[in-house]
Design a protein around this motif. Structure first.
Motif, mmCIF file in Angstrom:
data_model
loop_
_atom_site.group_PDB
_atom_site.id
_atom_site.type_symbol
_atom_site.label_atom_id
_atom_site.label_comp_id
_atom_site.label_asym_id
_atom_site.label_seq_id
_atom_site.Cartn_x
_atom_site.Cartn_y
_atom_site.Cartn_z
ATOM 1 N N THR A 145 8.963 31.847 28.649
ATOM 2 C CA THR A 145 9.847 30.891 28.179
ATOM 3 C C THR A 145 9.297 29.397 28.303
ATOM 4 O OG1 THR A 145 10.726 30.786 30.443
ATOM 5 C CG2 THR A 145 11.941 32.223 28.816
ATOM 6 N N THR A 146 8.321 29.143 29.146
ATOM 7 C CA THR A 146 7.586 27.912 29.146
ATOM 8 C C THR A 146 5.899 28.127 29.360
ATOM 9 O OG1 THR A 146 9.389 27.078 30.387
ATOM 10 C CG2 THR A 146 7.155 25.902 30.555
ATOM 11 N N GLU A 167 12.710 29.265 18.420
ATOM 12 C CA GLU A 167 12.403 30.656 19.523
ATOM 13 C C GLU A 167 10.916 30.671 19.999
ATOM 14 O OE1 GLU A 167 12.546 34.060 16.915
ATOM 15 O OE2 GLU A 167 14.868 33.749 16.056
ATOM 16 N N PRO A 169 8.419 29.234 23.099
ATOM 17 C CA PRO A 169 8.595 28.643 24.367
ATOM 18 C C PRO A 169 8.422 27.384 24.366
ATOM 19 C CG PRO A 169 6.739 29.960 23.983
ATOM 20 C CD PRO A 169 7.228 30.219 22.726
ATOM 21 N N GLU A 170 8.841 26.800 25.524
ATOM 22 C CA GLU A 170 8.803 25.258 25.846
ATOM 23 C C GLU A 170 7.196 24.952 26.063
ATOM 24 O OE1 GLU A 170 10.191 21.419 26.134
ATOM 25 O OE2 GLU A 170 11.013 23.072 25.413
#
Length: 281
Positions: A145-146, A167, A169-170
């Motif tokens: 996600t990151t 969609e 990730p950060e």
């Protein structure tokens, strides 16, 4: 007399000539391999340009694409006949050149320090390796996600692609080496030269990493991935590849990362639980 005749019958190639022919064959082999690498390098360059090119940024009509088969090696190009798949690399400007591979690892930064994916690249540059590294993470592990990465992975098109994909990730990406060690107080003398960043995309990413929230998130990088490589080298004693060839070296690196994960999981499983509170009497 018969023995002497057998030793020198006039039909054998003198040792010096035989050695010369052997060296000549190796030179021709190296020449062919270097030319093949030049063709493959040009093909990869064009593929990367196509990958980074937006629909709104088509190639100029007057631009003629070079045929990869016509690519010529530069005078400084060389090859190692013992391991042709390896390349001359150095970790930084302070390190020396050596025949090597570029070992990549995706590490969990949420506390476990487990290696989620690993592979080796045949280029010393990291700026094309972030997306392949994330694609190597198994779906069973789950999509990150990151993502935290150092300045070696900087590429403008990469940042734009992450920002435009809901969609994706950060991404927290250090733009220059100055962004790696974000200290609240720094009493070291200022560097004589610092890289000037002018591109708006890069400036926005730098501000994101240097923000209060960005600092807290990016700090996790140096306490996650950096110790992993240190443990592999110092604790496991793995400081060089013992195999030759891209596939063999890739398998060796994956085996080393598996050994690290087993050691790490044992450590996590046998660690004493952290007390949640204390009482005084």
């Amino acid at each position: 007399m018969a023995d002497e005749a057998d030793e020198d019958d006039g039909q054998r190639i003198p040792e010096q000539i035989a050695r010369r022919e052997e060296l000549r064959a190796k030179i021709q082999e190296a020449k062919a391999a270097i030319e093949q690498q030049a063709r493959e390098k040009e093909q990869r360059r064009q593929d990367r340009e196509d990958h980074d090119r937006d629909d709104e940024d088509p190639p100029k009509p007057s631009t003629k694409r070079k045929n990869p088969n016509d690519a010529k090696p530069e005078d400084r190009n060389q090859i190692n006949l013992i391991d042709p798949d390896s390349h001359l690399m150095r970790k930084s400007r302070r390190d020396g050149w050596q025949q090597a591979y570029n070992a990549q690892a995706v590490v969990d930064a949420d506390g476990s320090q487990l290696i989620l994916a690993s592979y080796v690249a045949d280029s010393s540059a990291d700026n094309w390796e972030l997306e392949p590294a994330l694609e190597t993470v198994s779906p069973e592990v789950g999509a990150p996600t990151t993502v935290l990465a150092d300045a070696g992975y900087v590429r403008k098109k990469l940042i734009m692609r992450f920002d435009s994909d809901p969609e994706a990730p950060e991404l927290y990406l250090a733009i220059t080496g100055d962004d790696h060690d974000l200290r609240r107080y720094d009493y070291r003398p200022p560097k004589k030269k610092t890289k000037v960043v002018k591109d708006p995309v890069l400036i926005a990413m730098r501000e994101k990493v240097r923000s209060n929230e960005g600092r807290k998130i990016y700090q996790k990088r140096k306490q996650s991935v950096e110790p992993v490589f240190g443990i592999i080298k110092s604790v496991l004693g793995f400081d060089q590849f013992l195999r030759r060839g891209f596939n063999a070296v890739n398998a060796e690196w994956n085996l080393v990362c598996t050994a690290y994960n087993l050691k790490r999981m044992w450590r996590i499983a046998t660690a004493d639980p952290v007390p949640t509170g204390c009482a005084g009497g």
